[in-house]
Write an enzyme that holds these catalytic residues in place. Sequence first.
Site, PDB file in Angstrom:
ATOM      1  N   ASP A  82       0.832  -1.203   0.000  1.00  0.00           N
ATOM      2  CA  ASP A  82       0.000   0.000   0.000  1.00  0.00           C
ATOM      3  C   ASP A  82       0.866   1.253   0.000  1.00  0.00           C
ATOM      4  O   ASP A  82       0.573   2.234  -0.686  1.00  0.00           O
ATOM      5  CB  ASP A  82      -0.905   0.007   1.234  1.00  0.00           C
ATOM      6  CG  ASP A  82      -2.065  -0.961   1.100  1.00  0.00           C
ATOM      7  OD1 ASP A  82      -2.066  -1.748   0.146  1.00  0.00           O
ATOM      8  OD2 ASP A  82      -2.967  -0.927   1.950  1.00  0.00           O
ATOM      9  N   ASP A 124      -1.359  -4.717   4.601  1.00  0.00           N
ATOM     10  CA  ASP A 124      -2.707  -4.459   5.097  1.00  0.00           C
ATOM     11  C   ASP A 124      -3.779  -5.459   4.676  1.00  0.00           C
ATOM     12  O   ASP A 124      -4.605  -5.866   5.484  1.00  0.00           O
ATOM     13  CB  ASP A 124      -3.162  -3.075   4.640  1.00  0.00           C
ATOM     14  CG  ASP A 124      -2.371  -1.956   5.278  1.00  0.00           C
ATOM     15  OD1 ASP A 124      -1.397  -2.250   5.988  1.00  0.00           O
ATOM     16  OD2 ASP A 124      -2.720  -0.780   5.046  1.00  0.00           O
ATOM     17  N   SER A 473      -5.879   5.616   4.728  1.00  0.00           N
ATOM     18  CA  SER A 473      -4.883   4.739   5.314  1.00  0.00           C
ATOM     19  C   SER A 473      -5.069   4.688   6.821  1.00  0.00           C
ATOM     20  O   SER A 473      -5.601   5.623   7.430  1.00  0.00           O
ATOM     21  CB  SER A 473      -3.488   5.268   4.987  1.00  0.00           C
ATOM     22  OG  SER A 473      -2.514   4.705   5.830  1.00  0.00           O
TER      23      SER A 473
END
Length: 557
Positions: A82, A124, A473
């Site tokens: 990410d 993630d 995020s």
Amino acid sequence: MTDNRRSRIVTQGVARSPNRALLRAVGFGDRDFDKPIVGVANAHSTITPCNSGIGALAARAEAALKAAGAMPQTFGTITISDGIAMGTEGMKYSLVSREVIADAIETVCNGQSLDGVLATGGCDKNMPGAMIAIARLNIPAVFVYGGTIKPGRYQGRDLTIVSAFEAVGEYVAGKIDEETLLEIERRACPGAGSCGGMYTANTMASLFEAMGMSLAYSSTMAAEDAEKAESAARSAEVLVEAIEKQILPRDILTRAAFENALAVLMALGGSTNAVLHLPAIAHAAGVRLTLDDFDAFSRRVPVLCDLKPSGRYVATDLHRAGGIPQVMKILLAHGLLHGDALTVTGQTLAEVLRDVPEEPAASQDVIRPWSRPVYPHGHLAILRGNLAEEGALAKTSGVKVPKITGPARVFDSEEACMQAILARKIKPGDVVVVRYEGPKGGPGMREMLSPTAALVGQGLGDSVGLVTDGRFSGGTYGMVVGHVAPEAAVGGTIALVEEGDSITLDAERRLLQLNVPDEEIARRRARWKPRPPRYTRGVLAKYERSVSSASRGAVTD
């Protein structure tokens, strides 16, 4: 029935001689065909530091499975970074990768009739992807987290990857020079492990521990420490015991387990992405979990941990202070956890926490006592109004005044928004709207860490609101609202906002409102037309056709 109750279909009987011949080629001997076959979903890669240490953990787990009397079969699962994809077209593949990971693990475990699965993960989407598969499969399973990264250090302060994102805004605002920016870049990520604050990876790993699908203390261990490998080996042993006792994931992933996860999420001040991932896992497990559940727990549970991004400490500090078990024991003592919930060890949660003190050590300040929380209530709020009829998600930690009414600054992509921020065109009091970045509109619901971190770096974190049908995020904080649903791509009201319109964002009143008369909104809606798909082939096109609203977890089945 023996412990190979699923795999016996490919290992037993005369007709399975060819199957056994293939298994012999990968290490099976005559005595191995009566043993349970356990998949090791190995998420190792050098794509990202989050996953670069997982290969050694998978190997340690594989050896422990063999020693415990099982036959491990290792297979790979994917990841994307990410942090590396952030702010680019590649970020559209991030949430999509959750589904790819889930589908891959389900496909291998059912295709090969495996008796159990030990899933590993680092970045993630590894965690929710693996847990969605585990819930679908409902075969004995355990999750092994790759571990957190240790903090970098510069000029006397801890650094994480978010430090580098915020440094970009600080540099543009003239607060730091180019040399300082470079030194932060060089030092932010000193080795293997997932991003060090209570960002999405550490949040989801912590919630899996709280739900009983990972071993106690395992979610806050550093990737490079010896105890992480030892925990992987112990996880393998526990899995073999679960196969013998037939402890199944849906015995563990009950409504009580999800409520335990919600309580821990609030106490940690964890990532907004949990509001996407937990409903998706619950969907796979057949448990009803709604946005209102998150809001209810936010009102009941204080933030007890002073953790980055808005706080001072990182996950390794939390580990030294007692980890997730210490947080859970405080919650249990105050009636906010279901102590009778089952864990993968076969023990109840209360039994796992039996020897943990009810009060955190006075010698540390990472975990606050109940009487002195960081915030008196949770950090997440579900907003509704004519701009978010299905709901939207606000994160209030670190925000001095959680409400704003101001003129809309409208952007139809993250890139256009970022250009305006870096050009210093966003002013205090503005409400930035970034749309067509939702699950379908992106597609893929990109995270907005680059814009939010740049705003914080410029000193605008408390004076500018940001509203998007995309997501944020785990490293984001400030006056931000994401997951706006219905999204712009399906004709949600966010698609009808015009430059300069007044918008109210009020986390205290749980309100997200476009201050335009209903008649004018109706006129705009009558003129609105859906955009043609951005992708007509490949994984993004398939995702766009199948993905649900963010309010349901952006599920695809």
